[in-house]
Design an enzyme around this catalytic site. Structure first.
Site, PDB file in Angstrom:
ATOM      1  N   TYR A  50       0.799  -1.117   0.122  1.00  0.00           N
ATOM      2  CA  TYR A  50      -0.077  -0.059   0.014  1.00  0.00           C
ATOM      3  C   TYR A  50       0.910   1.284  -0.057  1.00  0.00           C
ATOM      4  O   TYR A  50       0.326   2.284  -0.327  1.00  0.00           O
ATOM      5  CB  TYR A  50      -0.888   0.046   1.339  1.00  0.00           C
ATOM      6  CG  TYR A  50      -2.115  -0.844   1.201  1.00  0.00           C
ATOM      7  CD1 TYR A  50      -2.133  -2.251   0.585  1.00  0.00           C
ATOM      8  CD2 TYR A  50      -3.469  -0.122   0.878  1.00  0.00           C
ATOM      9  CE1 TYR A  50      -3.250  -2.897   0.544  1.00  0.00           C
ATOM     10  CE2 TYR A  50      -4.589  -1.015   0.684  1.00  0.00           C
ATOM     11  CZ  TYR A  50      -4.434  -2.198   0.458  1.00  0.00           C
ATOM     12  OH  TYR A  50      -5.578  -2.869   0.470  1.00  0.00           O
ATOM     13  N   ASP A  68     -10.285 -11.030   4.960  1.00  0.00           N
ATOM     14  CA  ASP A  68     -11.631 -11.266   4.389  1.00  0.00           C
ATOM     15  C   ASP A  68     -11.990 -12.452   4.479  1.00  0.00           C
ATOM     16  O   ASP A  68     -13.210 -13.276   4.814  1.00  0.00           O
ATOM     17  CB  ASP A  68     -11.876 -10.706   3.080  1.00  0.00           C
ATOM     18  CG  ASP A  68     -11.963  -9.310   3.002  1.00  0.00           C
ATOM     19  OD1 ASP A  68     -11.922  -8.582   3.865  1.00  0.00           O
ATOM     20  OD2 ASP A  68     -12.524  -8.789   1.860  1.00  0.00           O
ATOM     21  N   ASP A  92      -4.914  -7.828   4.267  1.00  0.00           N
ATOM     22  CA  ASP A  92      -6.175  -7.179   3.591  1.00  0.00           C
ATOM     23  C   ASP A  92      -6.987  -8.393   3.023  1.00  0.00           C
ATOM     24  O   ASP A  92      -8.221  -8.786   3.253  1.00  0.00           O
ATOM     25  CB  ASP A  92      -5.976  -6.260   2.377  1.00  0.00           C
ATOM     26  CG  ASP A  92      -7.177  -5.855   1.756  1.00  0.00           C
ATOM     27  OD1 ASP A  92      -7.201  -5.878   0.636  1.00  0.00           O
ATOM     28  OD2 ASP A  92      -8.309  -5.421   2.534  1.00  0.00           O
ATOM     29  N   ASP A 142       0.102 -18.149   0.895  1.00  0.00           N
ATOM     30  CA  ASP A 142      -0.888 -19.246   0.194  1.00  0.00           C
ATOM     31  C   ASP A 142      -1.240 -20.102   1.161  1.00  0.00           C
ATOM     32  O   ASP A 142      -2.295 -20.766   1.162  1.00  0.00           O
ATOM     33  CB  ASP A 142      -0.180 -19.514  -1.262  1.00  0.00           C
ATOM     34  CG  ASP A 142       1.216 -20.060  -0.893  1.00  0.00           C
ATOM     35  OD1 ASP A 142       1.697 -19.768  -0.127  1.00  0.00           O
ATOM     36  OD2 ASP A 142       1.908 -20.632  -1.756  1.00  0.00           O
ATOM     37  N   LYS A 148       5.581 -14.450   2.542  1.00  0.00           N
ATOM     38  CA  LYS A 148       6.167 -15.377   1.321  1.00  0.00           C
ATOM     39  C   LYS A 148       7.915 -15.153   1.519  1.00  0.00           C
ATOM     40  O   LYS A 148       8.424 -14.739   0.711  1.00  0.00           O
ATOM     41  CB  LYS A 148       5.598 -14.856   0.093  1.00  0.00           C
ATOM     42  CG  LYS A 148       4.298 -15.194  -0.353  1.00  0.00           C
ATOM     43  CD  LYS A 148       4.126 -16.811  -0.556  1.00  0.00           C
ATOM     44  CE  LYS A 148       4.464 -17.443  -1.805  1.00  0.00           C
ATOM     45  NZ  LYS A 148       4.059 -18.756  -2.103  1.00  0.00           N
TER      46      LYS A 148
HETATM   47  C1  IPM Z   1     -10.101  -2.914   4.051  1.00  0.00           C
HETATM   48  C2  IPM Z   1     -10.483  -2.436   2.570  1.00  0.00           C
HETATM   49  C3  IPM Z   1      -9.580  -1.283   2.496  1.00  0.00           C
HETATM   50  C4  IPM Z   1      -8.239  -1.603   1.760  1.00  0.00           C
HETATM   51  C5  IPM Z   1     -10.147  -0.128   1.302  1.00  0.00           C
HETATM   52  C6  IPM Z   1     -11.489   0.301   1.892  1.00  0.00           C
HETATM   53  C7  IPM Z   1      -9.068   1.030   1.330  1.00  0.00           C
HETATM   54  O1  IPM Z   1     -10.383  -3.432   1.768  1.00  0.00           O
HETATM   55  O2  IPM Z   1     -10.111  -2.134   4.934  1.00  0.00           O
HETATM   56  O3  IPM Z   1     -10.153  -4.133   3.986  1.00  0.00           O
HETATM   57  O4  IPM Z   1      -8.065  -2.084   1.000  1.00  0.00           O
HETATM   58  O5  IPM Z   1      -7.435  -1.882   2.852  1.00  0.00           O
HETATM   59 MN    MN Z   2     -10.198  -5.238   2.523  1.00  0.00          MN
END
Ligand code: IPM
Ligand code: MN
Length: 361
Positions: A138, A253, A249, A225, A193
């Site tokens: 990032y 999820d 990130d 992975d 990694k």
């Molecule tokens: C998260 C989201 C953010 C990211 C976006 C909204 C900038 O996906 O907080 O996980 O990519 O970090």
């Molecule tokens: Mn995210």
């Protein structure tokens, strides 16, 4: 009772409704005087109106007030000329400019929630992902190379300072927890990694140096992975996972999905001087304004905010209120008094909020 000022950015899509819901629950738990919510502009809709995604007075309030509570930001089609989304800029600017280096993402299976991983019951999945939040891949945001429509590059940046502080955060957190559900062991898993890229081998090496200060916490390693397999097959093995920004990130999820999804997954983005709390979900514009969004992720993020404020100010009334709110959420879900749509129920945002407020008594 001390009075705390919360910089509140409702944002876009479902952001306003989940933020309103959370304010109601916080006021039900603490009364109307403990927290003052400074409602602030920001996000893609504001950008469309004003050309600014994060107005300077909003940033100043986020810098100077006691904490930041955010709904969600981003609208489809509201993008910069380079194709990146405007709404995300609100968030990313706050992360980088307030140096919110630890993105804390709890992954916990709550009572009454059925995991897609059938073998696990309440409490069987309980780990926290600590995502480095200010550098990694990032760091290149807005700074990558776009060359003659032929070449595009973004650079993965890993620093000693950035890695040391997020690793220390992870080990300190593990010391405050009760270990992994599987064996009760305090464990920090380094997700990287390192087998392929020097930057990740450097990340791992710095984590190893920090680990030497924590002989009571086991260090563990998992390639990015491979960990996607482990989080499905043996999620109970994990206590705290520390990862570079992009990997964090992605795996957060995946983790969220194993405990009911983004609608129940909170996050706290924590620096040395400030912290931002918001649900891990996005702005879900497709369901905005229909009173169907689940407020749980933002409400659980707000209990993280109360605990962070409680630690910072030595104010036990806040951590006590956080425990009552968590208990009310648990009770509503365990009894099925109200079940949000993303968990298979029919309750909308208002119904969930009212049920939690009733459970708070
Ligand atoms: C998260 C989201 C953010 C990211 C976006 C909204 C900038 O996906 O907080 O996980 O990519 O970090
Ligand atoms: Mn995210």
């Amino acid at each position: 009772m001390t009075h705390y000022k919360i910089a509140t950015i409702a944002g876009d899509g479902i952001g306003p409704e989940v933020t309103d819901a959370t304010v109601k629950v916080l006021q039900a738990a603490l009364g109307r005087d403990a927290l003052h919510f400074e409602m602030l502009d920001g996000g893609a809709a504001h950008y469309r109106k004003s050309g600014e995604v994060l107005p300077e007075d909003t940033f100043t309030a986020c810098r100077d007030l006691d904490a930041v509570l955010h709904g969600a930001a981003g609208l489809p089609g509201v993008t910069y000329p380079d194709g990146t989304e405007v709404g995300n800029e609100l968030h990313l600017q706050l992360r980088f400019r307030l140096d919110l280096y630890a993105n804390v993402r709890p992954v916990k299976l709550l009572s009454g929630v059925t995991s897609p991983l059938r073998a696990f019951e309440e409490g069987g999945i309980d780990y926290v992902i600590i995502r480095e939040n200010t550098e990694g891949l990032y760091a290149s945001r807005g700074a990558g190379v776009l060359l003659r429509g032929e070449v595009a590059t973004d650079t993965l940046m890993v620093t000693r300072k950035g890695t040391e502080r997020v690793a220390r955060f992870a080990f300190d957190l593990s010391r405050k927890r009760n270990g992994a559900p599987r064996d009760g062991k305090r464990r920090v898993t380094v997700c990287d990694k390192a087998n392929i890229l020097r930057s990740y081998a450097f990340f791992r090496g710095v984590c190893d140096e920090v680990a030497a200060d924590y002989p009571d916490v086991e260090i563990d390693y998992a390639y990015a992975d491979a960990i996607t397999v482990h989080l499905i097959k043996r999620p109970d093995f994990y206590d705290v996972i520390v990862a570079e920004n992009m990997f964090g990130d992605i795996i957060s999820d995946l983790g969220a999905t194993t405990v009911g999804g983004m609608g129940i997954s909170p996050s706290g983005e924590i620096g040395d001087n400030q912290a931002l709390f918001q649900g891990a979900h996005g702005s879900a514009p497709d369901i905005a304004g229909q009173d169907v969004a689940s407020p749980l992720a933002t409400i659980l993020s707000a209990t993280m905010m109360l605990r962070w404020l409680s630690d910072r100010h030595g104010d036990a009334t806040l951590s006590e209120a956080a425990a009552r709110i968590d208990g009310a959420v648990d009770k509503v879900l365990a009894q099925g008094a109200a079940v949000p749509r993303d968990l298979g129920g029919t309750a909308g945002c208002t119904e969930m909020t009212d049920a939690i407020c009733r459970a708070l008594g």
